[in-house]
Design an enzyme around this catalytic site. Structure first.
Site, PDB file in Angstrom:
ATOM      1  N   GLY A   7      -0.114   5.500  -4.354  1.00 15.38           N
ATOM      2  CA  GLY A   7      -0.736   6.774  -4.705  1.00 15.38           C
ATOM      3  C   GLY A   7      -0.117   7.927  -3.920  1.00 15.38           C
ATOM      4  O   GLY A   7       0.179   8.989  -4.480  1.00 15.38           O
ATOM      5  N   ASP A  30       0.834  -1.213   0.000  1.00 13.44           N
ATOM      6  CA  ASP A  30       0.000   0.000   0.000  1.00 13.44           C
ATOM      7  C   ASP A  30       0.865   1.258   0.000  1.00 13.44           C
ATOM      8  O   ASP A  30       1.981   1.259   0.520  1.00 13.44           O
ATOM      9  CB  ASP A  30      -0.913  -0.028   1.242  1.00 13.44           C
ATOM     10  N   LEU A  82      10.640 -20.537  -4.648  1.00 17.72           N
ATOM     11  CA  LEU A  82       9.609 -19.685  -4.030  1.00 17.72           C
ATOM     12  C   LEU A  82       8.296 -19.740  -4.817  1.00 17.72           C
ATOM     13  O   LEU A  82       8.299 -19.659  -6.040  1.00 17.72           O
ATOM     14  CB  LEU A  82      10.116 -18.237  -4.013  1.00 17.72           C
ATOM     15  N   HIS A  89       2.300   3.415  -9.089  1.00 19.29           N
ATOM     16  CA  HIS A  89       2.154   1.979  -9.394  1.00 19.29           C
ATOM     17  C   HIS A  89       3.362   1.490 -10.195  1.00 19.29           C
ATOM     18  O   HIS A  89       3.875   0.399  -9.966  1.00 19.29           O
ATOM     19  CB  HIS A  89       0.858   1.726 -10.157  1.00 19.29           C
TER      20      HIS A  89
HETATM   21  C1  IPE Z   1      -5.467  -2.758  -0.126  1.00 13.92           C
HETATM   22  O1  IPE Z   1      -5.131  -1.432  -0.326  1.00 13.92           O
HETATM   23  C2  IPE Z   1      -5.471  -3.496  -1.439  1.00 13.92           C
HETATM   24  C3  IPE Z   1      -4.163  -3.696  -2.052  1.00 13.92           C
HETATM   25  C4  IPE Z   1      -3.012  -3.375  -1.544  1.00 13.92           C
HETATM   26  C5  IPE Z   1      -4.194  -4.339  -3.330  1.00 13.92           C
HETATM   27  P1  IPE Z   1      -6.244  -0.288  -0.484  1.00 13.92           P
HETATM   28  O2  IPE Z   1      -5.498   0.972  -0.645  1.00 13.92           O
HETATM   29  O3  IPE Z   1      -7.188  -0.670  -1.557  1.00 13.92           O
HETATM   30  O4  IPE Z   1      -6.997  -0.371   0.911  1.00 13.92           O
HETATM   31  P2  IPE Z   1      -7.872   0.715   1.677  1.00 13.92           P
HETATM   32  O5  IPE Z   1      -8.930   1.174   0.723  1.00 13.92           O
HETATM   33  O6  IPE Z   1      -6.961   1.816   2.086  1.00 13.92           O
HETATM   34  O7  IPE Z   1      -8.420  -0.028   2.869  1.00 13.92           O
HETATM   35  C1  IPE Z   2      -1.527   0.209  -3.343  1.00 10.31           C
HETATM   36  O1  IPE Z   2      -1.321   1.591  -3.350  1.00 10.31           O
HETATM   37  C2  IPE Z   2      -1.795  -0.349  -4.719  1.00 10.31           C
HETATM   38  C3  IPE Z   2      -3.164  -0.837  -4.926  1.00 10.31           C
HETATM   39  C4  IPE Z   2      -4.108  -0.875  -4.026  1.00 10.31           C
HETATM   40  C5  IPE Z   2      -3.486  -1.312  -6.253  1.00 10.31           C
HETATM   41  P1  IPE Z   2      -2.541   2.607  -3.380  1.00 10.31           P
HETATM   42  O2  IPE Z   2      -2.881   2.903  -4.795  1.00 10.31           O
HETATM   43  O3  IPE Z   2      -3.660   2.117  -2.537  1.00 10.31           O
HETATM   44  O4  IPE Z   2      -1.855   3.885  -2.716  1.00 10.31           O
HETATM   45  P2  IPE Z   2      -2.527   4.908  -1.700  1.00 10.31           P
HETATM   46  O5  IPE Z   2      -3.107   4.123  -0.560  1.00 10.31           O
HETATM   47  O6  IPE Z   2      -3.572   5.664  -2.465  1.00 10.31           O
HETATM   48  O7  IPE Z   2      -1.380   5.780  -1.279  1.00 10.31           O
HETATM   49 MG    MG Z   3      -4.114   2.364  -0.581  1.00 10.83          MG
END
Ligand code: IPE
Ligand code: IPE
Ligand code: MG
Length: 242
Positions: free
Chosen positions: A17, A14, A126, A31
């Site tokens: 973004g 996570d 793995l 990403h």
């Molecule tokens: C969880 O992250 C899903 C993945 C890492 C693929 P999100 O960014 O979607 O989760 P929330 O919305 O913050 O709970």
């Molecule tokens: C995790 O990063 C990737 C996916 C969930 C696909 P995010 O895209 O959720 O990044 P943030 O949480 O918005 O920073």
């Molecule tokens: Mg996220």
């Protein structure tokens, strides 16, 4: 007294973004930047002797994101990641697998994924499990449906439904439950990741945003795990008087 290396590590990757936003870049750049972290963590897990690594790459709820971001992750990035890394992964003996509703993936990403799974099927290193269009509740719902069909067909008695039957109906019944689940970016929740399997997983939360996550961060999480005591509902087993 130390525990051994976790057999199965799950990572909720996570913060892509926020990583991009901090740099004034569009979210998709975050990403893209995640690929380096994935590469390094997969390599490290193979070398450390982790048996299974599950990476949460796209949840059943991530369809709520803008169309352009969803397309970028599930078509462009998934296919591109496999294309750029498959030779090295295969050479390292990595076996690629997936959990999630694979049929719901866009065809380009899906094809790349299924080809990689096929190509690495016999590898014994793995196991890299990509959670794509994955949700813990969806997985349990799919398992319940399979079990209900077996009952309706007279192949299974309702009274025979127990934890082992449910585990056996999940996406990859041969994979052990995760010993350690890591989540990056400072959020402290599972967000629908491996709900059934995480019953006794150790949780490690890191404030590092996923694109910045390094092999050293992973090694720290694993050595932290190895210093913990797991009880599974039993009693303290560490050294002191009984
Ligand atoms: C969880 O992250 C899903 C993945 C890492 C693929 P999100 O960014 O979607 O989760 P929330 O919305 O913050 O709970
Ligand atoms: C995790 O990063 C990737 C996916 C969930 C696909 P995010 O895209 O959720 O990044 P943030 O949480 O918005 O920073
Ligand atoms: Mg996220």
């Amino acid at each position: 007294m130390g525990r051994s290396v976790p057999a199965h590590v799950g990572i909720i990757m996570d913060g892509n973004g926020r990583w991009a936003r901090q740099r004034g870049l569009p979210r998709n750049e975050g990403h893209k930047a995640a690929e380096r972290a994935i590469h390094d963590v997969v390599e490290a897990c193979g070398e450390i002797g982790v048996g299974y690594l599950t990476l949460y790459a796209f949840s059943t709820e991530n369809w709520n994101r803008p169309r352009a971001e969803v397309d970028f992750i599930l078509s462009h990035l998934l296919a591109g990641f496999i294309k750029r890394n498959i030779d090295e992964l295969d050479a390292r003996g990595v076996r690629i697998r997936t959990i999630g509703r694979t049929t719901g993936l866009p065809s380009r990403g899906r094809k790349a994924l299924l080809d990689a799974i096929e190509r690495t099927r016999a590898n014994s290193g793995l196991q890299l499990i990509l959670a794509l269009n994955y949700g813990g509740r969806a997985e349990i719902a799919d398992a319940v449906r399979t079990i209900a069909q077996a009952v309706a067909a007279g192949r299974l008695e309702p009274g025979a439904v127990d934890e082992a039957v449910i585990s056996g109906a999940l996406y990859l019944p041969d994979v052990p439950d995760p010993d350690l689940i890591i989540r990056t970016s400072g959020e402290e929740r599972l967000s629908n990741f491996l709900l059934w399997q995480s019953a006794y997983s150790e949780l490690c939360f890191s404030s590092v945003l996923w694109p910045d996550y390094t092999r050293e961060d992973l090694e720290k999480a694993i050595s932290g795990y190895m210093g913990r005591e797991r009880r599974f509902g039993g009693v303290d087993t560490g050294g002191g008087p009984a």
